[in-house]
Design an enzyme around this catalytic site. Structure first.
Site, short mmCIF file in Angstrom:
data_model
loop_
_atom_site.label_atom_id
_atom_site.label_comp_id
_atom_site.label_asym_id
_atom_site.label_seq_id
_atom_site.Cartn_x
_atom_site.Cartn_y
_atom_site.Cartn_z
N ASP A 30 -21.60 59.14 11.12
CA ASP A 30 -21.44 60.28 11.99
C ASP A 30 -20.41 61.24 11.74
O ASP A 30 -19.83 61.26 10.63
CB ASP A 30 -21.11 59.87 13.62
CG ASP A 30 -19.74 59.00 13.58
OD1 ASP A 30 -19.06 59.11 12.62
OD2 ASP A 30 -19.52 58.21 14.43
N ASP A 32 -17.18 63.87 12.59
CA ASP A 32 -16.18 64.32 13.70
C ASP A 32 -15.76 65.51 12.87
O ASP A 32 -15.79 65.93 11.96
CB ASP A 32 -15.01 63.40 13.57
CG ASP A 32 -15.35 62.06 14.08
OD1 ASP A 32 -16.32 62.01 14.92
OD2 ASP A 32 -14.94 60.97 13.61
N ASP A 109 -4.65 57.77 10.56
CA ASP A 109 -4.33 56.36 10.19
C ASP A 109 -4.32 56.23 8.47
O ASP A 109 -2.96 56.14 8.09
CB ASP A 109 -4.93 55.14 10.83
CG ASP A 109 -6.83 55.46 10.59
OD1 ASP A 109 -7.10 56.40 10.04
OD2 ASP A 109 -7.42 54.77 11.25
P1 ATP Z 1 -16.38 54.89 11.11
O1 ATP Z 1 -17.21 54.91 10.16
O2 ATP Z 1 -16.14 53.54 11.67
O3 ATP Z 1 -16.82 55.88 12.13
P2 ATP Z 1 -14.18 56.54 11.07
O4 ATP Z 1 -12.87 56.84 9.92
O5 ATP Z 1 -14.84 57.75 11.39
O6 ATP Z 1 -14.95 55.30 10.60
P3 ATP Z 1 -13.28 56.69 13.83
O7 ATP Z 1 -12.94 55.50 14.88
O8 ATP Z 1 -14.66 57.25 14.19
O9 ATP Z 1 -13.42 56.04 12.30
O10 ATP Z 1 -12.14 57.78 13.92
C1 ATP Z 1 -12.29 59.00 13.25
C2 ATP Z 1 -11.07 59.41 12.66
O11 ATP Z 1 -9.94 59.50 13.56
C3 ATP Z 1 -10.42 58.57 11.53
O12 ATP Z 1 -11.15 58.99 10.09
C4 ATP Z 1 -9.02 58.84 11.51
O13 ATP Z 1 -8.70 59.97 10.78
C5 ATP Z 1 -8.91 58.96 12.84
N1 ATP Z 1 -8.43 57.91 13.75
C6 ATP Z 1 -9.14 57.13 14.44
N2 ATP Z 1 -8.55 55.96 15.05
C7 ATP Z 1 -7.20 56.21 14.71
C8 ATP Z 1 -6.18 55.35 14.98
N3 ATP Z 1 -5.96 54.32 15.57
N4 ATP Z 1 -5.00 55.87 14.53
C9 ATP Z 1 -4.93 57.10 13.60
N5 ATP Z 1 -6.02 57.83 13.50
C10 ATP Z 1 -7.37 57.40 13.83
MG MG Z 2 -16.15 57.84 12.76
#
Ligand code: ATP
Ligand code: MG
Length: 405
Positions: A30, A32, A109
Site C-alpha cells: 500500500d 502512505d 521508526d
Molecule cells: P508494511 O509493509 O507492513 O505496511 P510499513 O513500513 O508501511 O510496512 P506501516 O505500519 O504501514 O508500516 O507504517 C507506515 C510508516 O509509518 C512506516 O514505514 C514508518 O515510517 C511509520 N511508522 C509506523 N509505525 C511506527 C512506529 N510504531 N513508530 C515510528 N514510526 C512508525
Molecule cells: Mg504500510
C-alpha cells in the site's frame, strides 16, 4: 493523488513501506502519503476523504476499493500551539504535534522507513541514510535506541518483522536491548498486539518471524502458554507442530491461498491446549470435555496478552474440538463430521498434527481417502471398523452421547 496536493500548494511525498518496497523492487502493499497539509486541509482537497484516529489523526482518501493514508508531517517536540502529544512513562499515547518534513523523518521508526519519494521529480528525500541501509540490508532504529523502544515497545516487534520479511540484519545497537526490553510489551494494549501479530504471521514470513521472536524472547510476551509448552519440550521428541504450521502458512500465502486468523491462532495455541487436555483426561475427564475445558482456559489467559476477536475464537474452538472426533471412524460419524462447516480447516489441522508426528499418519491418510471416496467406498470404509468394534462402540456410545451431540 500527490499531484492534487501539490497543485493545491502543499508538499506531498510517498513514504514508508510503499517507498521501501518500490526501491527494493518488491510489489508495494500500500502507499502512505506524508504532507504538510493539515488533516482538515487534506479533507478540503479531496471530497472522497475521511478523517480517522484520535491517537494518531489521519486522512483516509478513498479511490474505489483502495484507501490511501495521508498523514500530516509530525514533530517530536513536546508542545506546540498547533497540536497535542501525550506521553506517559515514556510511552507515546497521542501524537498530533505537526512539524516539518525533517522532523517527520526523525520520528519514524527505522532508517529504511524514513525515505520520502517525491513524484514531481522522482527524487528521494533521505535524512537518515536510509538508502545505504536499504542497499546493505540493515534494520536500524532512528535516534536513541532505548528511548525509541520505550516510547513505543511495538517497535521491538517491527524490527523482527522487517528483518524476517526482508531478510535484513538488525544492526547491533538496535538489536542489543531487544530481549531485555521484551517485557515492555506487557504495557501495550492487547488489541494493538493482535494487529501486530497478524502482520507478523500473515505477511509471508511466518516461520522466520516465529523463530526470531523466540530467539529474542518476544514470543513468550505474546503467547506465554505456548512458550511455556515449547520450552518444556522433550528433547527426544522436539515439538515441530508450530514450526510446520508457520511453514504451511507461508506456503499457502505464496500459492495465493487464504489463511484465516482463526487457523493461525489455532496453530499458535494448540500446544498448550493439547497438553492441558491431556492432563484433564489423565484426571478422568472425557476427551471432548477435556479439550473444551483446555480451550476455554487457554483462550481466557491468552486474552490478557493478545486479544483475539470472538469471530475468530469461536471457529478456533471448533477446529480444536473436531480433532477429538477424527478418531471415531465408524458408522455415521465420519459423514456427520465431514459435513461440519469447519471440517476442512479441522482436516488441514489434522494433517499438520500428523506431519509433526503427534498423531498417526494413518489417521490423516484415512480421512484423505474418505473425502475422495464414492458413496459405496465410504460405506465399506466405515463398516470395517464397525464390524470389529461393534460391541465396544455400543457400550461407549451411551457414555459419550451427551457431550458429542
Ligand atoms: P508494511 O509493509 O507492513 O505496511 P510499513 O513500513 O508501511 O510496512 P506501516 O505500519 O504501514 O508500516 O507504517 C507506515 C510508516 O509509518 C512506516 O514505514 C514508518 O515510517 C511509520 N511508522 C509506523 N509505525 C511506527 C512506529 N510504531 N513508530 C515510528 N514510526 C512508525
Ligand atoms: Mg504500510
Amino acid at each position: 493523488m500527490l499531484t492534487r496536493l501539490s497543485k493545491s500548494g502543499y508538499e506531498a511525498y510517498l513514504v514508508g513501506g510503499g517507498v521501501r518496497d518500490l526501491l527494493l523492487g518488491r510489489e508495494p502493499k500500500d502507499f502512505d502519503v506524508a504532507t504538510n497539509a493539515r488533516p482538515e486541509e487534506v479533507k478540503q482537497v479531496f471530497n472522497n476523504c475521511r478523517l480517522i484516529g484520535r491517537r494518531f489523526r489521519l486522512a483516509h482518501v478513498h479511490f474505489g476499493r483502495e484507501i490511501i493514508e495521508v498523514a500530516t508531517f509530525r514533530s517530536n517536540q513536546k508542545t506546540t500551539e498547533a497540536g497535542d502529544r501525550q506521553v506517559e512513562n515514556g510511552m507515546i499515547l497521542r501524537d498530533n504535534v505537526y512539524g516539518t518534513l525533517e522532523e517527520d523523518a526523525q520520528r519514524r521508526d527505522f532508517t529504511i522507513n524514513a525515505l520520502y519519494y517525491n513524484i514531481d521529480d522522482f527524487s528521494v528525500v533521505d535524512f537518515a541514510n536510509g538508502m545505504v541501509d536499504l542497499q546493505q540490508g540493515v534494520i536500524r532504529l532512528l535516534g536513541d535506541v532505548e528511548s525509541r523502544y520505550r516510547e513505543d515497545p511495538v517497535r521491538l516487534l517491527r524490527a523482527i518483522r522487517f528483518a524476517a520479511k526482508l531478510g535484513f540484519v538488525i544492526e547491533p545497537a538496535t538489536e542489543a536491548p531487544i530481549a531485555r526490553f521484551a517485557p515492555l510489551l506487557g504495557e501495550v494494549p492487547s488489541a494493538r498486539l493482535y494487529e501486530e501479530v497478524l502482520k507478523l504471521f500473515l505477511g509471508g514470513a511466518a516461520l522466520e518471524s516465529f523463530e526470531k521472536l523466540r530467539h529474542y524472547e518476544l514470543f513468550g510476551q505474546l503467547f506465554p502458554a505456548t512458550e511455556e509448552a515449547l520450552s518444556h519440550e522433550d528433547h527426544e521428541f522436539p515439538i515441530t507442530f508450530v514450526n510446520r504450521g508457520m511453514a504451511n502458512t507461508d506456503d499457502r500465502l505464496s500459492q495465493g491461498k487464504s489463511v484465516t486468523p482463526a487457523f493461525l491462532f489455532a496453530v499458535l495455541l494448540w500446544e498448550p491446549v493439547r497438553l492441558r487436555a491431556e492432563r484433564f483426561e489423565a484426571e478422568g475427564a472425557h476427551p471432548l470435555e477435556a479439550l473444551q475445558n483446555a480451550a476455554a482456559e487457554v483462550l481466557s489467559e491468552q486474552a490478557k496478552h493478545v486479544s483475539i476477536p470472538k469471530r475468530f475464537s469461536y471457529p478456533m474452538r471448533d477446529i480444536w474440538q473436531l480433532q477429538a472426533r477424527f478418531t471415531q471412524r465408524q458408522g455415521k460419524r465420519p459423514q456427520r463430521l465431514a459435513s461440519h462447516p469447519k471440517f476442512r480447516a479441522a482436516y488441514d489441522f489434522l494433517l499438520l498434527r500428523a506431519e509433526s508426528g503427534e498423531v498417526d499418519q494413518e489417521l490423516a491418510d484415512w480421512w484423505t481417502l474418505y473425502q475422495h471416496a464414492n458413496g459405496e467406498e465410504k460405506v465399506s470404509m466405515t463398516e470395517q471398523g464397525r464390524r470389529g468394534r461393534g460391541r465396544r462402540r455400543r457400550k461407549r456410545r451411551k457414555k459419550t452421547q451427551t457431550v458429542d451431540e
